[in-house]
Design a protein around this motif. Sequence first.
Motif: not given
Length: 368
Positions: A42-44, A46-51, A215-219
């Motif tokens: 799976p694309i990580p 949650p970790e990316y959104f923390e940054t 928007h990033i999740t929809l992408l």
Amino acid sequence: RYRIQSESFEDIWLVAKELVQRFDQHFASLGVKDFRNSFTGPIPLPEYFETVDHHFELRVNAQKYQDLLSERAVQFRAIQRRLLTRFKDKTPGPLQNLDTLMEGTYRQVIALADAAEDNRERLIQAFTRLRSATHLLILLLSLWQGLSSEQTAILEATLLPLLQDTPQLGWEESVDAAVSHLLKTCLSRSPKDQAISLSTGPLTIPKDMSRLKKHITLLCDRLGKGGRLSLSSEANVPTTVMMPVGCESIPEPIVEQEEEPPLQQDAAKYIKKKQPSKRIKSKSDSSKESSREKKEKDSGKDKESKVSSKESKKESKRESTKESKEPSKDKESTREKESSKESGKEKTKVSRKSSVKVKEKKSEAGDS
């Protein structure tokens, strides 16, 4: 399968990039053409959104420090003006703790300036980490969906539009505008849902990150469902997207067909003009020749009439002077008569021949 693990999310990017490059070089040297890197996990996000949240928090702090610094600077200048007016008076009065207030304001300005400088350095580091995390996300998306180099370049331009943050323009609002543009054009649910016109208002710092995260999740979801990134739908008009490819080339042949008939008509006119001109020339030539022949006939008739008049005059003279003239003169007159007759015959022959030629030429012109 290879597993890369780290305590920080953004640090995995360099190791993953080097691993993929070495795989490509190794199998290319062996001549293997069917080798392909892939990512199945799976694309990580949650970790990316923390940054992303950390970077946005530092941006908000920088804006707060800037506002506080401007307020303390205004307060410091106001205290300075009051102190200067007190010192300029001839009868100085009590300062009323203005010196203490000025000292406290000065200390606050220095503390805020130091905090803003520290926050700026941390913001630079956070943006560097955000760039690394974004590179890792782009790499995982390209391996997950097998994106081509062109699609990967479009994704990089969308998620990394800036080299560095500025107070006027930041990463969050730029990426939000770029991702929303893709979602409304090439990654829309259907061609009917594509936006006809996109808002082009000024970009400002958002209040929170909920819109950008959505928007990033929809992408990622639409890329996972088979969406492909392309720049062909940047016209943002549904009709142009819905038109078949063959319909685009219709206007050009129509223009050519409209332009070709005048050329053909001009060519036909030119050809038609040429053909009568030849006939006219031949008729004019024949008319000229016939006029010349007529002139020759008239001149021949005039000459014959002149010769006949001369002969009649000579005969009359001869009749009147027959007795006085010698027989030698009669011989000369007969010789002259014979020569005139021969010349008249030759002229008549020439005129007949010319008339025959004219008839032949006229017949030839009629045949043509």
